[in-house]
Design an enzyme around this catalytic site. Sequence first.
Site, short mmCIF file in Angstrom:
data_model
loop_
_atom_site.label_atom_id
_atom_site.label_comp_id
_atom_site.label_asym_id
_atom_site.label_seq_id
_atom_site.Cartn_x
_atom_site.Cartn_y
_atom_site.Cartn_z
N PHE A 1 12.04 10.11 -45.82
CA PHE A 1 10.92 10.90 -45.31
C PHE A 1 9.94 9.88 -44.74
O PHE A 1 10.36 9.05 -43.97
CB PHE A 1 10.44 11.87 -46.41
CG PHE A 1 11.38 13.07 -46.46
CD1 PHE A 1 12.72 12.91 -46.83
CD2 PHE A 1 10.97 14.33 -46.03
CE1 PHE A 1 13.62 13.99 -46.78
CE2 PHE A 1 11.86 15.41 -46.00
CZ PHE A 1 13.18 15.23 -46.37
N ASN A 2 8.65 9.90 -45.04
CA ASN A 2 7.75 8.96 -44.34
C ASN A 2 7.58 7.66 -45.14
O ASN A 2 6.88 7.66 -46.16
CB ASN A 2 6.39 9.61 -44.10
CG ASN A 2 6.45 10.61 -42.98
OD1 ASN A 2 7.28 11.51 -43.00
ND2 ASN A 2 5.60 10.45 -41.99
N THR B 1 17.37 9.87 -41.63
CA THR B 1 15.99 10.32 -41.53
C THR B 1 15.84 11.83 -41.75
O THR B 1 16.79 12.60 -41.44
CB THR B 1 15.43 9.97 -40.13
OG1 THR B 1 14.23 10.69 -39.90
CG2 THR B 1 16.39 10.32 -39.01
N ILE C 1 11.03 -1.85 -42.83
CA ILE C 1 11.67 -1.53 -44.10
C ILE C 1 12.66 -2.64 -44.48
O ILE C 1 12.71 -3.10 -45.63
CB ILE C 1 12.37 -0.15 -44.03
CG1 ILE C 1 11.35 0.93 -43.66
CG2 ILE C 1 13.03 0.19 -45.37
CD1 ILE C 1 11.94 2.29 -43.34
N ARG D 1 1.59 18.11 -31.31
CA ARG D 1 2.68 17.51 -30.53
C ARG D 1 3.91 18.40 -30.62
O ARG D 1 4.21 18.95 -31.69
CB ARG D 1 2.99 16.11 -31.06
CG ARG D 1 1.86 15.13 -30.82
CD ARG D 1 2.16 13.79 -31.39
NE ARG D 1 2.33 13.83 -32.85
CZ ARG D 1 2.30 12.76 -33.62
NH1 ARG D 1 2.12 11.57 -33.10
NH2 ARG D 1 2.47 12.86 -34.93
N TYR E 1 16.32 11.10 -30.92
CA TYR E 1 16.35 10.15 -32.05
C TYR E 1 17.10 10.77 -33.23
O TYR E 1 18.04 10.19 -33.78
CB TYR E 1 14.92 9.77 -32.44
CG TYR E 1 14.80 9.13 -33.80
CD1 TYR E 1 15.41 7.90 -34.07
CD2 TYR E 1 14.09 9.75 -34.83
CE1 TYR E 1 15.31 7.32 -35.33
CE2 TYR E 1 13.99 9.17 -36.09
CZ TYR E 1 14.60 7.96 -36.34
OH TYR E 1 14.50 7.39 -37.58
N HIS F 1 2.69 5.53 -36.85
CA HIS F 1 2.62 6.12 -38.19
C HIS F 1 1.18 6.27 -38.67
O HIS F 1 0.33 5.41 -38.42
CB HIS F 1 3.43 5.26 -39.17
CG HIS F 1 4.91 5.28 -38.86
ND1 HIS F 1 5.76 4.25 -39.16
CD2 HIS F 1 5.66 6.23 -38.25
CE1 HIS F 1 6.98 4.58 -38.76
NE2 HIS F 1 6.95 5.77 -38.20
N1 NAD Z 1 9.72 3.92 -40.91
C1 NAD Z 1 10.02 5.16 -41.29
O1 NAD Z 1 9.17 5.92 -41.78
C2 NAD Z 1 11.44 5.67 -41.15
C3 NAD Z 1 11.73 7.01 -41.49
C4 NAD Z 1 13.03 7.45 -41.38
C5 NAD Z 1 14.04 6.60 -40.96
N2 NAD Z 1 13.74 5.32 -40.61
C6 NAD Z 1 14.84 4.45 -40.15
O2 NAD Z 1 14.79 3.26 -40.91
C7 NAD Z 1 15.22 2.15 -40.12
C8 NAD Z 1 14.19 1.03 -40.19
O3 NAD Z 1 12.93 1.55 -39.74
P1 NAD Z 1 11.70 0.59 -39.53
O4 NAD Z 1 10.48 1.42 -39.58
O5 NAD Z 1 11.83 -0.58 -40.43
O6 NAD Z 1 11.95 0.14 -38.02
P2 NAD Z 1 11.66 -1.26 -37.30
O7 NAD Z 1 11.62 -0.97 -35.84
O8 NAD Z 1 10.51 -1.94 -37.92
O9 NAD Z 1 12.98 -2.08 -37.63
C9 NAD Z 1 14.18 -1.96 -36.89
C10 NAD Z 1 14.78 -3.35 -36.76
O10 NAD Z 1 16.04 -3.26 -36.07
C11 NAD Z 1 16.10 -4.28 -35.07
N3 NAD Z 1 17.02 -3.80 -34.02
C12 NAD Z 1 16.86 -2.71 -33.24
N4 NAD Z 1 17.92 -2.56 -32.42
C13 NAD Z 1 18.78 -3.59 -32.70
C14 NAD Z 1 20.05 -3.99 -32.20
N5 NAD Z 1 20.66 -3.31 -31.20
N6 NAD Z 1 20.64 -5.09 -32.72
C15 NAD Z 1 20.04 -5.80 -33.71
N7 NAD Z 1 18.84 -5.47 -34.23
C16 NAD Z 1 18.21 -4.38 -33.73
C17 NAD Z 1 14.67 -4.45 -34.61
O11 NAD Z 1 14.42 -5.70 -33.98
C18 NAD Z 1 13.91 -4.30 -35.93
O12 NAD Z 1 13.78 -5.54 -36.60
C19 NAD Z 1 15.47 2.68 -38.72
O13 NAD Z 1 16.85 2.94 -38.59
C20 NAD Z 1 14.69 3.99 -38.71
O14 NAD Z 1 15.27 4.92 -37.82
C21 NAD Z 1 12.47 4.83 -40.68
#
Ligand code: NAD
Length: 325
Positions: free
Chosen positions: A167-168, A115, A12, A280, A139, A187
Amino acid sequence: MRILVTGGAGYIGSHVIWQLLEHGHTPICFDNLTTGHADAVRCLLVEGDLCRREQILAAFAEHRPEAVIHFAARSLVSESVRDPRRYFRDNLLGALNLLDAMEAHGVRSIVFSSTAATYGVPSKVPIPEDHPQIPVNPYGDSKLCIERMLISYGRAYGLRSAILRYFNAAGAAPEQGLGERHHPETHLIPLLLEVASGARPRAQIFGRDYATADGTCIRDYIHVLDLGEAHLAALAHLAAGGESLALNLGTGTGYSVLEVLAAAREVTGAEIPAEDCPAREGDPPILVAAADRARARLGWTPTCSDLTSIIRSAWEFHRVRAERA
Ligand SMILES: NC(=O)c1ccc[n+]([C@@H]2O[C@H](COP(=O)([O-])OP(=O)(O)OC[C@H]3O[C@@H](n4cnc5c(N)ncnc54)[C@H](O)[C@@H]3O)[C@@H](O)[C@H]2O)c1
């Protein structure tokens, strides 16, 4: 604005950085590349770990951001159940260090990736923002703790936050070479596309006897670019002195696993074989957002989150990458 984007190398975050650039902002990506990809970052990348306090403090000292978007987190539900220590330590310590650095440098605005998992198993659908938040995995617990930290810091220190409960997230920006690249992928849409392209033998359908019309889980899919627009609107709201808020980001429409499978077959023209698997633990039957608060408070409306557009963009990204590989 100069905006520090933690986790900007992730799925994202990399899209939002591109959108920030398009709107004339100056993003600075802070990422430890555990799950992110350096080649997805279209701005300055500062490699660093939020759990290393001195690294995030140094990034603030050098780059002087005016606001923060906080994406960085561990976010695999099943891993969080197996290894909760990692989730509480990394997600909470990372947020604490980030908030300390913000305070040390007088930065008062943050947009936070929360989330739908903070709601747990909902008692009411569509889920409004004031629904009880009772997560069912570590989480979700870790994200809810951060929400509470932001609210307490707001009361005590004047921090203003936009808590965005996604959401998703799905879809891609294939023209920019951006899309979803999680390893492992958990996903539904990218998994179906991996089957469509032959990288996986078959898709798995977890649970066929949920209390839904076709017996499979229903989720609310939001295009990653629509998510990004909401972040831009939330930043503008905070920059204009707007108060802290917590908002769902979804469309308000849910699709079952079988409906997503049918749409993926239609878009790709591939058979996409699928097998039934046991449900699950902790997977709620229906997660759909009550989506009107974000519209009312930010004037934000999703424009590209119909299921076909989402899958088509993700498929285009997937095909181009597969061709290049
Ligand atoms: N993808 C979804 O559908 C979804 C849904 C709800 C919430 N979220 C939240 O959105 C955010 C982004 O999700 P995403 O799917 O892009 O995840 P992602 O894993 O692709 O991106 C997370 C990024 O954070 C970096 N990171 C993790 N821990 C770190 C740290 N300690 N220091 C520095 N960098 C760090 C990772 O290297 C990665 O680039 C997350 O917080 C996730 O919980 C995502």
